[in-house]
Design a protein around this motif. Sequence first.
Motif, PDB file in Angstrom:
ATOM      1  N   UNK A 177      -2.269   9.016  10.289  1.00  0.00           N
ATOM      2  CA  UNK A 177      -2.378   7.642  10.788  1.00  0.00           C
ATOM      3  C   UNK A 177      -3.471   6.865  10.072  1.00  0.00           C
ATOM      4  N   UNK A 178      -4.598   7.532   9.798  1.00  0.00           N
ATOM      5  CA  UNK A 178      -5.681   6.876   9.050  1.00  0.00           C
ATOM      6  C   UNK A 178      -5.220   6.481   7.653  1.00  0.00           C
ATOM      7  N   UNK A 179      -4.373   7.303   7.044  1.00  0.00           N
ATOM      8  CA  UNK A 179      -3.817   6.953   5.734  1.00  0.00           C
ATOM      9  C   UNK A 179      -2.991   5.682   5.848  1.00  0.00           C
ATOM     10  N   UNK A 180      -2.134   5.609   6.868  1.00  0.00           N
ATOM     11  CA  UNK A 180      -1.329   4.398   7.079  1.00  0.00           C
ATOM     12  C   UNK A 180      -2.208   3.169   7.253  1.00  0.00           C
ATOM     13  N   UNK A 181      -3.264   3.301   8.049  1.00  0.00           N
ATOM     14  CA  UNK A 181      -4.165   2.167   8.289  1.00  0.00           C
ATOM     15  C   UNK A 181      -4.751   1.672   6.970  1.00  0.00           C
ATOM     16  N   UNK A 182      -5.259   2.607   6.164  1.00  0.00           N
ATOM     17  CA  UNK A 182      -5.873   2.177   4.906  1.00  0.00           C
ATOM     18  C   UNK A 182      -4.850   1.546   3.963  1.00  0.00           C
ATOM     19  N   UNK A 239     -11.222   4.172   0.034  1.00  0.00           N
ATOM     20  CA  UNK A 239     -11.128   4.593   1.437  1.00  0.00           C
ATOM     21  C   UNK A 239      -9.793   5.317   1.664  1.00  0.00           C
ATOM     22  N   UNK A 240      -8.739   4.799   1.078  1.00  0.00           N
ATOM     23  CA  UNK A 240      -7.431   5.442   1.154  1.00  0.00           C
ATOM     24  C   UNK A 240      -7.504   6.872   0.593  1.00  0.00           C
TER      25      UNK A 240
END
Length: 130
Positions: free
Chosen positions: A84-89, A31-32
């Motif tokens: 931000x999605x990268x940080x979340x994953x 996912x990352x």
Amino acid sequence: MNFEELRELVLDWADDKDLLYPKNSEKQFMKFIEEVFEFKTEMDKNLDGQVTIDSKVKQAFFRGEIGLDDLLQKQKMDMGLEMGDIFVTLIILCKQLGINPIDCLNMAYKKISKRKGKTIDGVFVKEEDL
């Protein structure tokens, strides 16, 4: 909010979604990678000067309600969202692996802070690799 507060909110969300099991780390890693590629797509659009906009924003532009600066700002926001999605994953992956992301960043900074070298064509090259 600071990073730690946001990290806790992300982890609460991930816990609600049943994502925090170490056995899921392989899938979380994928996912990352997916999010990294989504960011790259947005970054390429930005660097190529492409302005990708949805039809409502496009209509507002052609009606003169928003300007080019607004379109470019939207592009930056889209890039920021993907980052931000990268940080979340990564936050979720770190939790699954029992790694504290702040400690990781601290260790990485200590490692790079004393490095010597030079930037060649936009890439830092360590002194020992020159």
